[in-house]
Design a protein around this motif. Structure first.
Motif, mmCIF file in Angstrom:
data_model
loop_
_atom_site.group_PDB
_atom_site.id
_atom_site.type_symbol
_atom_site.label_atom_id
_atom_site.label_comp_id
_atom_site.label_asym_id
_atom_site.label_seq_id
_atom_site.Cartn_x
_atom_site.Cartn_y
_atom_site.Cartn_z
ATOM 1 N N LEU A 118 0.820 -1.207 0.000
ATOM 2 C CA LEU A 118 0.000 0.000 0.000
ATOM 3 C C LEU A 118 0.856 1.261 0.000
ATOM 4 C CD1 LEU A 118 -2.849 -1.030 2.484
ATOM 5 C CD2 LEU A 118 -3.024 -0.757 0.004
ATOM 6 N N ALA A 119 2.106 1.139 0.446
ATOM 7 C CA ALA A 119 3.019 2.295 0.418
ATOM 8 C C ALA A 119 3.297 2.714 -1.021
ATOM 9 C CB ALA A 119 4.318 1.960 1.141
ATOM 10 N N THR A 120 3.584 1.743 -1.893
ATOM 11 C CA THR A 120 3.835 2.071 -3.297
ATOM 12 C C THR A 120 2.550 2.508 -3.991
ATOM 13 O OG1 THR A 120 3.574 -0.271 -3.903
ATOM 14 C CG2 THR A 120 5.801 0.501 -3.454
ATOM 15 N N VAL A 121 1.421 1.931 -3.583
ATOM 16 C CA VAL A 121 0.128 2.363 -4.127
ATOM 17 C C VAL A 121 -0.126 3.827 -3.770
ATOM 18 C CG1 VAL A 121 -2.374 2.085 -3.961
ATOM 19 C CG2 VAL A 121 -0.911 0.071 -4.181
ATOM 20 N N ALA A 122 0.177 4.194 -2.517
ATOM 21 C CA ALA A 122 -0.032 5.570 -2.067
ATOM 22 C C ALA A 122 0.819 6.546 -2.871
ATOM 23 C CB ALA A 122 0.287 5.688 -0.573
ATOM 24 N N ILE A 123 2.070 6.172 -3.161
ATOM 25 C CA ILE A 123 2.943 7.029 -3.965
ATOM 26 C C ILE A 123 2.367 7.187 -5.367
ATOM 27 C CG2 ILE A 123 5.230 7.216 -5.015
ATOM 28 C CD1 ILE A 123 6.314 5.697 -2.541
ATOM 29 N N SER A 124 1.854 6.109 -5.924
ATOM 30 C CA SER A 124 1.247 6.168 -7.262
ATOM 31 C C SER A 124 0.007 7.057 -7.266
ATOM 32 C CB SER A 124 0.887 4.764 -7.748
ATOM 33 O OG SER A 124 2.042 3.969 -7.926
ATOM 34 N N LEU A 125 -0.770 6.999 -6.195
ATOM 35 C CA LEU A 125 -1.964 7.837 -6.116
ATOM 36 C C LEU A 125 -1.603 9.317 -6.028
ATOM 37 C CD1 LEU A 125 -4.249 5.719 -3.736
ATOM 38 C CD2 LEU A 125 -4.476 6.026 -6.220
ATOM 39 N N VAL A 126 -0.509 9.619 -5.338
ATOM 40 C CA VAL A 126 -0.018 11.005 -5.305
ATOM 41 C C VAL A 126 0.373 11.438 -6.704
ATOM 42 C CG1 VAL A 126 1.806 12.541 -4.455
ATOM 43 C CG2 VAL A 126 0.730 10.893 -2.901
ATOM 44 N N GLY A 157 7.373 10.252 -16.854
ATOM 45 C CA GLY A 157 6.638 11.470 -16.574
ATOM 46 C C GLY A 157 6.363 11.683 -15.095
ATOM 47 N N THR A 158 6.679 10.696 -14.286
ATOM 48 C CA THR A 158 6.484 10.816 -12.838
ATOM 49 C C THR A 158 7.524 11.762 -12.253
ATOM 50 O OG1 THR A 158 5.628 8.552 -12.699
ATOM 51 C CG2 THR A 158 6.451 9.529 -10.663
ATOM 52 N N PRO A 159 7.144 12.652 -11.336
ATOM 53 C CA PRO A 159 8.120 13.531 -10.696
ATOM 54 C C PRO A 159 9.268 12.725 -10.086
ATOM 55 C CG PRO A 159 5.897 14.233 -10.153
ATOM 56 C CD PRO A 159 5.763 12.930 -10.891
ATOM 57 N N PRO A 160 10.516 13.163 -10.299
ATOM 58 C CA PRO A 160 11.688 12.404 -9.815
ATOM 59 C C PRO A 160 11.642 12.051 -8.334
ATOM 60 C CG PRO A 160 12.389 14.138 -11.308
ATOM 61 C CD PRO A 160 10.917 14.342 -11.089
ATOM 62 N N ILE A 161 11.120 12.940 -7.497
ATOM 63 C CA ILE A 161 11.074 12.661 -6.060
ATOM 64 C C ILE A 161 10.174 11.469 -5.775
ATOM 65 C CG2 ILE A 161 9.210 14.342 -5.703
ATOM 66 C CD1 ILE A 161 11.994 13.318 -3.211
ATOM 67 N N LEU A 165 11.193 7.842 -4.113
ATOM 68 C CA LEU A 165 10.435 7.242 -3.011
ATOM 69 C C LEU A 165 9.929 5.854 -3.381
ATOM 70 C CD1 LEU A 165 8.339 10.316 -1.757
ATOM 71 C CD2 LEU A 165 10.274 9.225 -0.610
ATOM 72 N N SER A 166 9.519 5.682 -4.625
ATOM 73 C CA SER A 166 9.027 4.379 -5.085
ATOM 74 C C SER A 166 10.142 3.336 -5.046
ATOM 75 C CB SER A 166 8.473 4.487 -6.510
ATOM 76 O OG SER A 166 7.331 5.304 -6.553
ATOM 77 N N VAL A 167 11.339 3.732 -5.481
ATOM 78 C CA VAL A 167 12.474 2.800 -5.473
ATOM 79 C C VAL A 167 12.816 2.377 -4.051
ATOM 80 C CG1 VAL A 167 14.940 2.566 -5.948
ATOM 81 C CG2 VAL A 167 13.434 3.628 -7.641
ATOM 82 N N ILE A 168 12.852 3.360 -3.147
ATOM 83 C CA ILE A 168 13.156 3.065 -1.741
ATOM 84 C C ILE A 168 12.096 2.134 -1.153
ATOM 85 C CG2 ILE A 168 13.357 4.055 0.570
ATOM 86 C CD1 ILE A 168 14.513 6.580 -0.762
ATOM 87 N N ALA A 169 10.832 2.461 -1.393
ATOM 88 C CA ALA A 169 9.735 1.639 -0.864
ATOM 89 C C ALA A 169 9.785 0.236 -1.446
ATOM 90 C CB ALA A 169 8.393 2.300 -1.176
ATOM 91 N N PHE A 170 10.074 0.126 -2.746
ATOM 92 C CA PHE A 170 10.116 -1.184 -3.395
ATOM 93 C C PHE A 170 11.221 -2.055 -2.800
ATOM 94 C CE2 PHE A 170 11.789 -4.040 -6.656
ATOM 95 C CZ PHE A 170 10.645 -4.728 -7.006
ATOM 96 N N ILE A 171 12.399 -1.467 -2.598
ATOM 97 C CA ILE A 171 13.519 -2.232 -2.046
ATOM 98 C C ILE A 171 13.208 -2.706 -0.633
ATOM 99 C CG2 ILE A 171 15.923 -2.073 -1.262
ATOM 100 C CD1 ILE A 171 16.424 -0.161 -3.609
ATOM 101 N N TRP A 172 12.673 -1.797 0.198
ATOM 102 C CA TRP A 172 12.381 -2.183 1.575
ATOM 103 C C TRP A 172 11.214 -3.163 1.631
ATOM 104 C CZ3 TRP A 172 15.389 -2.812 5.202
ATOM 105 C CH2 TRP A 172 14.955 -2.974 6.516
ATOM 106 N N LEU A 173 10.262 -2.997 0.711
ATOM 107 C CA LEU A 173 9.154 -3.941 0.628
ATOM 108 C C LEU A 173 9.672 -5.337 0.311
ATOM 109 C CD1 LEU A 173 6.170 -4.728 0.469
ATOM 110 C CD2 LEU A 173 6.119 -3.852 -1.862
ATOM 111 N N ALA A 174 10.650 -5.436 -0.582
ATOM 112 C CA ALA A 174 11.238 -6.733 -0.922
ATOM 113 C C ALA A 174 11.907 -7.361 0.297
ATOM 114 C CB ALA A 174 12.245 -6.568 -2.061
#
Length: 221
Positions: A118-126, A157-161, A165-174
């Protein structure tokens, strides 16, 4: 010992899973009603994932198709992920010394994978709130219609920030996911990673073989 057990029981599975995944999974495995609301959670998370994963090749959002995918495809995806994913993780994990049953792996699947996702989902929703309907348009279409610089092409097209955040969340999620599977099976996160590699091979190799057979057939004719 009693104080330690009480502290473990006070862990919030929604929050502490990020920092104490093994302790949270052990706590949840020991509960008598450990699978309460799992199907509902799988359906909701599946629908949210379907929303953020939806993509089309043109501008002008196709709300009908999107609704169909989210309302039907999302729940189906969530339930299949929950039951098939936990079953194959249980089977393959036992091949290499694990002890987890499918029901144990459902706990690790929901608490250690689906809920943290849900953390990565939340980033996508932002990202969706920032970019609007353009969020759902494929990168290829955006490049063709509007033109994009190299950075935008890489980030889609996603803002770099948000990408960071998505990369960090994905790695920690793994990491959380591997530790959760390891706890359910009673082995290390490295063995959980090996389980995942074997599963990937099982699922991918048949399609590769089928693809080669089909290609050979067309070459022959």
């Amino acid at each position: 010992m009693e104080n330690e057990q009480q502290n473990v029981e006070r862990l919030n599975p929604w929050l502490h899973i990020w920092v104490k995944p093994r302790a949270v999974i052990r706590q949840e495995l020991d509960k008598s009603n450990r699978e309460k609301n799992f199907i509902l959670l799988a359906i909701i998370i599946g629908m949210l994932t379907a929303i953020t994963a939806y993509e089309q090749q043109s501008f002008g959002l196709n709300y009908g198709l999107m609704a169909l995918i989210v309302l039907i495809g999302g729940p189906v995806l969530g339930i299949i992920t929950l039951y098939f994913g936990s079953w194959i993780n249980a089977v393959v994990g036992r091949w290499i010394g694990g002890v987890g049953r499918a029901s144990d792996l459902r706990v690790s699947m929901v608490r250690g994978s689906m809920v943290p996702s849900l953390a990565t989902v939340a980033i996508s929703l932002v990202d969706l709130l920032i970019r609007g309907e353009e969020y759902f348009v494929s990168v290829d279409t955006l490049v063709e219609v509007r033109g994009m610089n190299i950075l935008d092409m890489v980030t889609g097209g996603t803002p770099p920030i948000l990408v960071l955040l998505s990369v960090i969340a994905f790695i920690w999620l793994a990491v959380v996911n591997l530790k959760s599977i390891g706890e359910a099976h009673g082995f290390s996160a490295w063995m959980a990673l090996l389980t995942g590699v074997i599963i990937a091979a099982i699922l991918v190799i048949p399609f590769m073989i089928l693809g080669m057979i089909v290609a050979a057939f067309f070459i022959a004719i």
